[in-house]
Design a protein around this motif. Structure first.
Motif, short mmCIF file in Angstrom:
data_model
loop_
_atom_site.label_atom_id
_atom_site.label_comp_id
_atom_site.label_asym_id
_atom_site.label_seq_id
_atom_site.Cartn_x
_atom_site.Cartn_y
_atom_site.Cartn_z
N VAL A 133 15.96 -35.68 87.52
CA VAL A 133 15.86 -35.45 86.07
C VAL A 133 14.41 -35.20 85.67
CG1 VAL A 133 16.10 -36.55 83.80
CG2 VAL A 133 17.94 -36.74 85.48
N THR A 134 13.50 -35.99 86.22
CA THR A 134 12.08 -35.83 85.91
C THR A 134 11.56 -34.46 86.35
OG1 THR A 134 11.76 -38.22 86.14
CG2 THR A 134 9.79 -36.85 86.22
N ILE A 135 11.98 -34.02 87.53
CA ILE A 135 11.55 -32.71 88.02
C ILE A 135 12.06 -31.59 87.11
CG2 ILE A 135 11.80 -31.05 89.92
CD1 ILE A 135 11.85 -33.44 91.84
N MET A 136 13.32 -31.68 86.72
CA MET A 136 13.88 -30.65 85.83
C MET A 136 13.20 -30.69 84.47
SD MET A 136 16.01 -28.98 87.61
CE MET A 136 16.67 -28.01 86.27
N ASP A 137 12.95 -31.88 83.98
CA ASP A 137 12.24 -32.03 82.70
C ASP A 137 10.86 -31.40 82.77
OD1 ASP A 137 12.68 -32.84 80.16
OD2 ASP A 137 12.11 -34.93 80.47
N LEU A 138 10.19 -31.65 83.88
CA LEU A 138 8.84 -31.10 84.08
C LEU A 138 8.86 -29.57 84.06
CD1 LEU A 138 6.36 -32.41 86.74
CD2 LEU A 138 6.85 -29.98 86.65
N LEU A 139 9.83 -28.97 84.73
CA LEU A 139 9.90 -27.50 84.80
C LEU A 139 10.25 -26.87 83.46
CD1 LEU A 139 11.82 -27.11 88.20
CD2 LEU A 139 9.37 -26.79 87.79
N LEU A 140 11.12 -27.51 82.70
CA LEU A 140 11.61 -26.91 81.47
C LEU A 140 10.69 -27.15 80.28
CD1 LEU A 140 15.39 -27.82 81.89
CD2 LEU A 140 14.38 -25.55 82.10
N ILE A 141 10.23 -28.38 80.10
CA ILE A 141 9.41 -28.70 78.93
C ILE A 141 8.03 -28.05 79.03
CG2 ILE A 141 8.21 -30.60 77.76
CD1 ILE A 141 10.63 -32.30 78.15
N SER A 142 7.50 -27.98 80.25
CA SER A 142 6.16 -27.42 80.41
C SER A 142 6.13 -25.90 80.29
CB SER A 142 5.61 -27.83 81.79
OG SER A 142 6.39 -27.25 82.82
N GLY A 143 7.30 -25.27 80.32
CA GLY A 143 7.33 -23.82 80.22
C GLY A 143 7.17 -23.12 81.55
N ILE A 144 7.17 -23.86 82.65
CA ILE A 144 7.13 -23.22 83.97
C ILE A 144 8.33 -22.30 84.13
CG2 ILE A 144 7.20 -23.65 86.45
CD1 ILE A 144 5.65 -26.22 85.95
N ILE A 145 9.47 -22.77 83.62
CA ILE A 145 10.63 -21.89 83.46
C ILE A 145 10.68 -21.53 81.97
CG2 ILE A 145 13.14 -21.66 83.67
CD1 ILE A 145 13.05 -23.74 85.87
N PRO A 146 10.26 -20.36 81.58
CA PRO A 146 10.15 -20.03 80.15
C PRO A 146 11.50 -19.94 79.47
CG PRO A 146 9.72 -18.10 81.49
CD PRO A 146 9.83 -19.26 82.44
N THR A 147 11.50 -20.22 78.18
CA THR A 147 12.75 -20.18 77.42
C THR A 147 13.33 -18.77 77.34
OG1 THR A 147 11.49 -19.94 75.37
CG2 THR A 147 12.10 -22.18 76.03
N ALA A 148 12.49 -17.76 77.50
CA ALA A 148 12.99 -16.38 77.45
C ALA A 148 13.67 -15.96 78.75
CB ALA A 148 11.82 -15.43 77.16
N SER A 149 13.55 -16.74 79.79
CA SER A 149 14.15 -16.40 81.07
C SER A 149 15.67 -16.50 81.01
CB SER A 149 13.61 -17.33 82.16
OG SER A 149 14.30 -17.14 83.37
N ASN A 150 16.34 -15.62 81.74
CA ASN A 150 17.80 -15.67 81.80
C ASN A 150 18.30 -16.90 82.54
OD1 ASN A 150 18.03 -13.18 80.46
ND2 ASN A 150 17.91 -12.02 82.38
N LEU A 151 17.43 -17.51 83.33
CA LEU A 151 17.81 -18.70 84.08
C LEU A 151 17.68 -19.98 83.27
CD1 LEU A 151 16.12 -17.94 87.54
CD2 LEU A 151 18.53 -17.65 86.91
N TYR A 152 16.97 -19.91 82.15
CA TYR A 152 16.71 -21.12 81.37
C TYR A 152 17.99 -21.85 80.95
CZ TYR A 152 14.58 -24.28 77.98
OH TYR A 152 14.17 -25.40 77.30
N PRO A 153 19.03 -21.16 80.44
CA PRO A 153 20.26 -21.89 80.06
C PRO A 153 20.91 -22.62 81.23
CG PRO A 153 20.25 -19.70 79.11
CD PRO A 153 19.13 -19.74 80.10
N TYR A 154 20.83 -22.03 82.43
CA TYR A 154 21.47 -22.65 83.59
C TYR A 154 20.67 -23.87 84.06
CZ TYR A 154 24.05 -18.28 83.59
OH TYR A 154 24.85 -17.22 83.22
N PHE A 155 19.36 -23.75 84.06
CA PHE A 155 18.53 -24.91 84.42
C PHE A 155 18.70 -26.03 83.40
CE2 PHE A 155 16.42 -22.07 87.35
CZ PHE A 155 15.99 -22.92 88.36
N THR A 156 18.81 -25.67 82.13
CA THR A 156 19.02 -26.69 81.10
C THR A 156 20.37 -27.36 81.27
OG1 THR A 156 17.63 -25.42 79.57
CG2 THR A 156 19.05 -27.12 78.62
#
Length: 345
Positions: A96-119
Motif C-alpha cells: 500500500v505504501t509503495i502504491m501510495d508513493l507512486l500515485l500521490i507523488s505524481g510518478i504515475i501522472p493522473t493524465a496517464s491511461n494507467l492511473y485508474p488501474y493503479f488507483t
C-alpha cells in the motif's frame, strides 16, 4: 485564514473530502476532470519531473524502512504465535505504501491511461490490508491453529478475494462500467469508509476481549489505545484540518503529511501490541544470540555437575580406591557420586 469549501459532507459523495485533501481517487470521481483540493502541498521539480507532495514522499520512504525492520524482527521470532499470519499484514501495508508513493507523488501522472488501474489496485490493497488485520484478530483465539495451512491459506485466499473485488469495483467505477458511475461512487465510498472502518473496529474489540479474558498482563491494552489514538488523530487531521494546516504552512505541507505519519505510528503500535502478547519458546528457537547464550549456560551447568566439584572429589584417590568413576567401593553409588554428600557431611 483557511479557505472553507462550500460543499458539505454527504454519504456516498467524495466531493467534500476531495476538496479538502488530495486522495489518489480524487482525480477520477465527482467530476469529468476529477476534484482538486482547495489547498495542497507545493511540488518540486526533480530531473525535469514534477514531484508532488515531496514531504509526504519522504514519510513514505521512512515507512518502507520501518516496515522492513518490523518484518525482520517478526521473522526472527521463530516460535511466536501468529508469526506467519501477522507478517502478511505488514507485507500488504508495504505494498500500500509503495502504491501510495507512486500515485500521490505524481510518478504515475493522473493524465496517464494507467492511473485508474493503479488507483484501483491501490484501493484494493487498502481493503485487503484491513481485512488481513481483521482475520489476525481471530488468530489469538485459536479457532484454527496458527501456522497451519488452514490458518494461513484462509487469510491469503480471502484477502486476495477482497483485493480482487475492490479492485474490480474501483476500476468499474472509474471507467463507468455497468451500473457504476464516477459521478456517484456510492459503492466505492461504502467500501472505503464503512467496510474498512468496520474491519478495524472489530479487530480492536477482539483484541480487547483477548487481553481481558486470556492474559494476566494488562499492559498490551496501552498499545491498543495508543494505536487507535494515532489512527484517529491522523484521520481527523486528514479530513478536518488539512486546509488549515496547508494555509498555515504556506503550502509546504498539508494534512496528508501528518495523516501518513499517524498511519505509520498506528501500524508500529500493531507490531508493538503483537510483540507484547507473544512469547517465544527459546528452547526451540534458532539463530538468536540470546538463545545461543542460554544453551551455553545450560551446558555449563552440566559440565559443572559432571566435571566440576564432583569430578575433583572423585579423582582425589588412586585408581580403584572408590572415589573414581570406576570405583567399586560400597560407599560409592552407581556413578561414583551418589554418596558424595554423605562423605562430605
Amino acid at each position: 485564514m483557511s479557505t472553507t469549501p462550500d460543499l458539505k459532507f454527504a454519504f456516498g459523495n467524495f466531493n467534500y473530502i476531495c476538496s479538502t485533501v488530495s486522495l489518489t481517487l480524487c482525480p477520477l470521481v465527482g467530476d469529468a476532470d476529477g476534484i482538486e483540493p482547495l489547498c495542497y502541498s507545493r511540488n518540486v521539480k526533480l530531473a525535469d519531473t514534477l514531484i508532488f507532495q515531496p514531504s509526504t514522499l519522504i514519510i513514505h520512504l521512512i515507512a518502507l524502512v520501518m516496515t522492513a525492520i518490523m518484518i525482520y524482527h517478526i521473522r526472527s521470532k521463530y516460535t511466536a504465535v501468529g508469526r506467519k499470519e501477522i507478517i502478511m499484514f505488514f507485507y500488504l501495508y508495504m505494498l500500500v505504501t509503495i502504491m501510495d508513493l507512486l500515485l500521490i507523488s505524481g510518478i504515475i501522472p493522473t493524465a496517464s491511461n494507467l492511473y485508474p488501474y493503479f488507483t484501483g489496485v491501490h484501493l484494493g490493497l487498502i481493503s485487503a490490508t484491513f481485512w488481513c488485520l481483521l482475520l489476525n484478530g481471530f488468530v489469538g483465539f485459536q479457532f484454527a491453529e496458527d501456522g497451519t495451512p488452514l490458518s494461513l491459506w484462509s487469510i491469503r485466499i480471502s484477502s486476495f478475494v477482497v483485493f480482487a473485488a475492490v479492485t474490480f469495483l474501483s476500476i468499474a467505477t472509474f471507467q463507468k462500467l455497468g451500473p457504476f458511475d464516477p459521478m456517484h461512487p456510492v459503492a466505492l465510498w461504502v467500501i472505503f469508509f464503512i467496510f474498512n472502518g468496520a474491519a478495524l473496529l472489530i479487530y480492536v474489540i477482539l483484541q480487547i476481549v483477548l487481553v481481558v479474558n486470556t492474559l494476566d498482563d494488562r499492559w498490551p491494552l496501552g498499545d491498543i489505545v495508543f494505536g487507535i489514538a494515532f489512527f484517529a488523530t491522523g484521520q481527523v487531521i486528514l479530513y478536518v484540518f488539512s486546509l488549515d494546516i496547508c494555509n498555515f504552512a504556506k503550502h509546504y505541507i498539508d494534512g496528508l503529511f501528518f495523516g501518513t505519519i499517524a498511519t505509520l505510528l498506528s501500524v508500529m503500535m500493531v507490531y508493538k501490541y503483537w510483540d507484547s502478547i507473544t512469547k517465544e519458546d527459546l528452547e526451540f528457537s534458532v539463530g538468536s544470540k540470546q538463545n545461543v547464550w542460554e544453551v551455553k549456560e545450560l551446558l555449563g551447568e552440566d559440565e559443572m555437575a559432571g566435571g566440576g566439584l564432583y569430578g575433583q572429589q572423585q579423582h582425589q584417590g588412586p585408581p580403584g580406591s572408590g572415589f573414581g568413576y570406576n570405583g567399586n567401593s560400597p560407599a560409592s553409588g552407581p556413578y561414583g557420586q551418589a554418596n558424595f554428600y554423605e562423605d562430605r557431611y
